[in-house]
Scaffold this active site. Sequence first.
Site, PDB file in Angstrom:
ATOM      1  CG  ASP A  42      -1.934   1.107   1.225  1.00 51.24           C
ATOM      2  OD1 ASP A  42      -1.818   2.024   0.392  1.00 51.24           O
ATOM      3  OD2 ASP A  42      -2.852   1.071   2.064  1.00 51.24           O
ATOM      4  CD  GLU A  45      -4.533  -0.697  -1.597  1.00 49.24           C
ATOM      5  OE1 GLU A  45      -5.073   0.033  -0.744  1.00 49.24           O
ATOM      6  OE2 GLU A  45      -4.548  -1.943  -1.532  1.00 49.24           O
ATOM      7  CD  GLU A  58      -7.471   4.255   1.096  1.00 52.60           C
ATOM      8  OE1 GLU A  58      -7.296   4.930   2.124  1.00 52.60           O
ATOM      9  OE2 GLU A  58      -6.673   3.357   0.722  1.00 52.60           O
ATOM     10  CG  ASP A  88     -13.982   4.097   2.599  1.00 53.90           C
ATOM     11  OD1 ASP A  88     -15.156   4.304   2.987  1.00 53.90           O
ATOM     12  OD2 ASP A  88     -13.054   3.805   3.379  1.00 53.90           O
ATOM     13  CG  HIS A 124     -10.296   1.899   2.226  1.00 50.93           C
ATOM     14  ND1 HIS A 124     -10.777   2.820   3.128  1.00 50.93           N
ATOM     15  CD2 HIS A 124      -9.021   1.643   2.607  1.00 50.93           C
ATOM     16  CE1 HIS A 124      -9.844   3.116   4.010  1.00 50.93           C
ATOM     17  NE2 HIS A 124      -8.765   2.406   3.721  1.00 50.93           N
ATOM     18  CD  GLU A 131      -8.160  -2.652   3.209  1.00 49.13           C
ATOM     19  OE1 GLU A 131      -7.022  -2.251   3.523  1.00 49.13           O
ATOM     20  OE2 GLU A 131      -8.952  -1.978   2.526  1.00 49.13           O
TER      21      GLU A 131
END
Length: 394
Positions: free
Chosen positions: A214, A240, A268, A291, A318, A338
Amino acid sequence: MNVPVIKQIRAYTVRGGGADYHDQGGGHWIDDHIATPMSKYEQYRQSRQSFGINVLGTLVVEIEASDGTVGFAVTTAGEIGAYIVEKHLARFIEGQKVTDIEKMWDQMFNATLYYGRKGVVINTISGVDLALWDLLAKVRGEPVHQLLGGPVRDQLQFYATGARPDLAKEMGFIGGKMPLHHGPAEGEEGLKKNLAMIEDMRHRVGDDFWLMLDCWMSLDTNYATRLATKAHQYGLKWIEEALPPDDYWGYAELRRNVPKGMLVTTGEHEATRWGFRLLMEMGCCDIIQPDVGWCGGVTELIKISALADAHNVLVVPHGSSVYSYHFVITRHNSPFAEFLMMAPKADQVVPMFNPLLLDEPVPVNGRIAASALDKPGFGVRLNPECKLVRPYEH
């Protein structure tokens, strides 16, 4: 059926944990020299809180229906979001039937176009939308996932995001995603440290465990390509959010140039169907990661997911706990989810929204059974011990 109408909407703020994942105490892995867009400035490298990642705080939206039912949701928008709810969005919510979510979303979005579109305004609309879904499901006595068509599998399976993928493997997760620690401003020495961390973790978890990286918007295309190329020998499943979210051209170039078999993921910090349309039509990524508390809520995520399905792109939201679980369990193109490891040392499974939410399900051996999501609404309660503040009223 006599459909209740919405009596009142209320907006609160709260500090500490909860939806603002980064409002954590000292020594937390989530705030330990993680590469960010601000890493170019040495004084802001060690802590994300140093440049203000936690300034907004958490927004809590409550919506009460004429029959006394209350739906609620949390997101990251803080006092700014509370002002927008109370002073602007309330007029599109109060007096409406609890079933008219699509109309309410459309009116909120179009009425804020001149100052919204993305960022804190869409975060706020997302919080209202999630509260509306929670309310409608409670009125009907059903979990949100039933309103979305029902589960397509018996359980959710998770990868873990945190500093210790090796511990995540022991806990039964299908993979582990680590934060990148050093950005381009730290030069070749930083790149070597990044690669050493990946190599060490690959040795710890073995060859067959998913390992992901990430990058939290911290890189440029050249650095991200070099990092992906050099790290390929360690079997990274994906890289990511390597670039700033508006650099669609850079993402397209990165995806063309990463080693074959490595996935590029992002989203995200993207919002609405139009933002994700750009990502997909420009060939920016293999997996999108909206998200649900930031992209426009469940109402918009339905559209984003359908668009992704038509482009053969997976949707892996997300980490947002129950707010994404109820969606993922109903979608074939969301095969896993996740889980953010919110324990300070990423060494145990704790509820992601602790202490704000009660009854929040957590993975056991990396899984959550669909039956754990069968309570009405999103199945969680606000912790009465958390001090809510209502900074504005209408």
